[in-house]
Design a protein around this motif. Structure first.
Motif, short mmCIF file in Angstrom:
data_model
loop_
_atom_site.label_atom_id
_atom_site.label_comp_id
_atom_site.label_asym_id
_atom_site.label_seq_id
_atom_site.Cartn_x
_atom_site.Cartn_y
_atom_site.Cartn_z
N ARG A 39 0.82 -1.21 0.00
CA ARG A 39 0.00 0.00 0.00
C ARG A 39 0.85 1.26 0.00
NH1 ARG A 39 -1.72 2.85 4.31
NH2 ARG A 39 -1.06 1.18 5.69
N VAL A 40 1.87 1.31 0.85
CA VAL A 40 2.71 2.51 0.93
C VAL A 40 3.56 2.64 -0.34
CG1 VAL A 40 4.53 3.69 2.22
CG2 VAL A 40 2.72 2.48 3.45
N GLY A 41 4.07 1.53 -0.83
CA GLY A 41 4.82 1.55 -2.08
C GLY A 41 3.97 2.05 -3.23
N ALA A 42 2.69 1.68 -3.22
CA ALA A 42 1.77 2.16 -4.26
C ALA A 42 1.59 3.67 -4.16
CB ALA A 42 0.43 1.44 -4.14
N ALA A 43 1.52 4.19 -2.94
CA ALA A 43 1.40 5.64 -2.74
C ALA A 43 2.65 6.35 -3.23
CB ALA A 43 1.14 5.95 -1.26
N VAL A 44 3.81 5.77 -2.97
CA VAL A 44 5.07 6.34 -3.45
C VAL A 44 5.07 6.33 -4.98
CG1 VAL A 44 7.57 6.02 -3.57
CG2 VAL A 44 6.39 5.76 -1.38
N TRP A 45 4.64 5.23 -5.59
CA TRP A 45 4.63 5.13 -7.05
C TRP A 45 3.75 6.22 -7.66
CZ3 TRP A 45 7.67 2.96 -10.47
CH2 TRP A 45 7.25 2.91 -11.78
N ASP A 46 2.60 6.48 -7.06
CA ASP A 46 1.71 7.53 -7.57
C ASP A 46 2.44 8.86 -7.65
OD1 ASP A 46 -0.38 5.73 -7.81
OD2 ASP A 46 -1.35 6.35 -5.94
N PHE A 79 13.50 2.02 -0.22
CA PHE A 79 12.56 1.64 -1.28
C PHE A 79 12.98 2.23 -2.62
CE2 PHE A 79 8.59 2.40 -3.68
CZ PHE A 79 8.14 1.09 -3.79
N LEU A 80 13.32 3.52 -2.63
CA LEU A 80 13.74 4.16 -3.88
C LEU A 80 15.03 3.55 -4.41
CD1 LEU A 80 12.91 7.89 -3.08
CD2 LEU A 80 11.60 6.32 -4.54
#
Length: 92
Positions: A39-46, A79-80
């Motif tokens: 979920r958090v990774g998806a927010a970062v991707w956005d 993550f990045l």
């Protein structure tokens, strides 16, 4: 590569992304590989899709999640860095 909060990160144009419930699935057609994020990774991707600074991503995460600055910065940079190693994002 050391990632600075001042760097701008953006997604590679040819990487496909789709949501599966709260998770994110990325496909790199160049390598023929899939990658997943929560979920958090998806927010970062956005945000990465918009081409923003690392600091802007970090601030957005701190505004929307219960996380302190140090933890957020550490986890975001990790993550990045993983996304850079996999060739999914461009850092400038």
């Amino acid at each position: 590569m050391t990632i600075s909060n001042r760097f701008i990160v953006r997604a590679r144009d040819d990487v496909f992304a789709t949501r599966v419930k709260d998770d994110l699935v990325l496909f790199d057609p160049e390598k023929g590989k899939y990658f997943g994020a929560g979920r958090v990774g998806a927010a970062v991707w956005d945000l990465v899709m918009e081409g923003v600074s690392v600091e802007e991503i970090q601030q957005q995460l701190m505004d929307t999640h219960d996380v302190d600055r140090e933890t957020c910065e550490h986890e975001l940079h990790a993550f990045l860095h993983a996304m850079v190693e996999r060739g999914l994002i461009i850092v400038s």
